[in-house]
Enzyme design. Structure first.
Site, PDB file in Angstrom:
ATOM      1  N   GLY A   1       0.725  -1.275   0.133  1.00  0.00           N
ATOM      2  CA  GLY A   1      -0.084  -0.027  -0.112  1.00  0.00           C
ATOM      3  C   GLY A   1       0.682   1.318   0.016  1.00  0.00           C
ATOM      4  O   GLY A   1       2.198   1.234   0.150  1.00  0.00           O
ATOM      5  N   SER A   2       0.289   2.588  -0.303  1.00  0.00           N
ATOM      6  CA  SER A   2       0.893   3.669  -0.220  1.00  0.00           C
ATOM      7  C   SER A   2       0.079   4.807   0.248  1.00  0.00           C
ATOM      8  O   SER A   2       0.461   5.940  -0.023  1.00  0.00           O
ATOM      9  CB  SER A   2       1.348   3.999  -1.562  1.00  0.00           C
ATOM     10  OG  SER A   2       0.384   4.186  -2.440  1.00  0.00           O
TER      11      SER A   2
ATOM     12  N   GLU B   1     -18.632  18.042   2.232  1.00  0.00           N
ATOM     13  CA  GLU B   1     -17.532  18.772   1.489  1.00  0.00           C
ATOM     14  C   GLU B   1     -18.200  18.845   0.137  1.00  0.00           C
ATOM     15  O   GLU B   1     -18.062  19.937  -0.734  1.00  0.00           O
ATOM     16  CB  GLU B   1     -16.214  18.119   1.671  1.00  0.00           C
ATOM     17  CG  GLU B   1     -15.774  18.096   3.012  1.00  0.00           C
ATOM     18  CD  GLU B   1     -14.561  17.293   3.249  1.00  0.00           C
ATOM     19  OE1 GLU B   1     -14.016  17.309   4.218  1.00  0.00           O
ATOM     20  OE2 GLU B   1     -14.393  16.612   2.423  1.00  0.00           O
TER      21      GLU B   1
END
Length: 462
Positions: free
Chosen positions: A21-22, A184
């Site tokens: 993952g990153s 948002e």
């Protein structure tokens, strides 16, 4: 030497730690290991570290993708013990301490001493996976780019069309889910109508644009509750957003959505060209692989039930962190992922004893509503309005990686929030063949020439 007598020894690719993952959790783990000098390989399907809380600003033209998704290689470039590989991990063999990943059309095997899974989560559709093809999500850079193009297309086509019903549908937006992302987006789309498109397209004003925010719970931003949820709802309604709570979306098609109120069984139909889905998350596919291979239990959303130290199933050298796990009902947000990553890195580097339970430090929660309005909770302190909005900007600037990204973000925010610019709104229509208009009857008749046999001949001009 005779080739038949030559013995070839297989070289096994190994490292101390494999990180999958990153995102926030993966990067927090990697930084901690990098500073400790521990060799690791980070494998990710993308080359960037995505700052997901600001994706909605990419979708609404405030920021560019590069400002919220810096390169992981660039972030870790100063650490010689960091190896970044582009690939997709498809299997793990816990008893052999190896993972299998696909890259460049080939399968590779990589050995490890420790494995840290941080593959995050994707949008959940609660058993209605067909909704994915009919709605817009906001989990990746591609999602944000697709939604941005859709928003601009709707306004551009509404400016041109002479069909009143089509114009109405083009300027109608439905946002499903009143969590932070839904709030948002609803606030920003209405603000776009008021402050950007109303200035740049002469025949469109804010009253022409309908934004409906739908939430199944009895309040917006349910985790906040109390006066913060009430303030959010009132702020959205004052800006012109139609907020609908205690209501479920039970059906979606190409032209709109069906809303049902469970308590009264009342059903109504909303038409809209754009439906944005931000309700719920489920773990990515690798969580299922890990659960099967390690014997780890998972909840309905596929998120793993990890041990208090983030170990998975029967294995003490395999950890899972971030949105793909559930632990003590802690929020699936970036602080949980980052703190979890640091805790795991401390166990791996020996700074804390194996099996040490994770202790979450609640540094507060915040959500932005629209221009100059946000909410913040830190302990027992609750802030709303402009002060909370400024604090939200400051905190997100701190977490943005790189000086250049922070500088550009400030400039973009000034232009968008103080002025009327959206520097990253650009759009080119797709080349779709359009059927030629039929010739007027009189003109077509004039081209007909009588032939000797009494039949008519139609002349074709070059």
């Amino acid at each position: 030497m005779d080739g038949a007598d030559t013995k070839t020894q297989k070289v096994v690719d190994r490292t101390d730690v494999v990180i999958v993952g990153s995102g926030f959790g993966a990067l927090a783990t990697a930084k901690k290991l990098a500073k400790a000098g521990t060799p690791f390989v980070l494998i990710s399907e993308t080359t960037e570290h995505l700052f997901q809380p600001l994706l909605y600003q990419v979708a609404t033209g405030v920021l560019s993708p590069g400002e919220v998704a810096p390169s992981v290689r660039a972030i870790l470039a100063e650490y010689p013990n960091a190896d970044i590989r582009l690939g997709r991990v498809v299997d793990v063999l816990p008893d052999d301490n190896t993972v299998v990943y696909e890259a460049a059309g080939e399968r590779h095997t990589l050995g490890y001493k420790y494995l840290v899974a941080a593959t995050g989560a994707r949008q959940a559709y609660f058993g209605r996976d067909e909704f994915a093809d009919l709605t817009f999500a906001l989990k990746t850079v591609d999602d944000a780019d697709r939604l941005r193009r859709q928003i601009v297309r709707c306004f551009e086509e509404a400016h041109i069309t002479t069909d009143a019903e089509r114009r109405k549908n083009l300027l109608s937006f439905i946002v499903v889910g009143a969590g932070p992302t839904g709030v948002e987006l609803a606030g920003q789309i209405k603000e776009l109508a008021q402050r950007y498109f109303a200035k740049s397209i002469s025949d469109i004003n804010a009253d022409d644009v309908t934004v409906t925010l739908v939430e199944g719970a009895d309040k917006v931003l349910p985790p906040f509750g109390g006066k913060l949820s009430e303030y959010t709802k009132e702020s959205l309604e004052k800006s012109g957003v139609d907020v609908v709570v205690n209501t479920m979306v039970t059906d979606i098609d190409e032209h709109g959505a069906t809303l049902t109120t469970p308590t009264t069984e009342e059903t109504r139909r909303l038409t809209a060209e754009t439906i944005i889905w931000s309700a719920g998350i489920q773990a990515n596919d690798f969580a299922g692989v890990l659960a099967e291979r390690t014997g780890c239990e998972a909840v309905r959303s596929g998120r793993l039930l990890v041990d208090p130290d983030f170990t998975v199933g029967r294995y003490d050298n395999i950890f899972a962190i971030g949105d793909m796990v559930t632990l003590d009902n802690l929020p699936a947000q970036s602080p949980f992922a980052m703190q979890g990553g640091r805790h795991v890195a401390k166990i791996i580097t020996g700074k804390v004893a194996p099996g040490t339970p994770f202790q979450y430090r609640d540094k507060g929660s915040m959500a932005i509503i629209n221009r100059f309005r946000a909410i913040t909770r830190v302990g027992k302190i609750e802030l709303t309005g402009f002060i909370a909005w400024v604090l939200w900007l400051a905190v997100h600037l701190v977490y943005l990686v790189g000086f250049r990204n922070r500088y550009i973000a400030v400039m973009s925010w000034c232009g968008s929030f103080l002025g009327h610019r959206r520097p990253h709104f650009y759009y080119a229509q797709e080349a779709v063949p359009v059927a030629a208009a039929k010739e007027p009857a009189a003109e077509a008749d004039a081209k007909k020439e009588p032939e000797g046999d009494g039949k008519e001949k139609v002349s074709v001009s070059a």
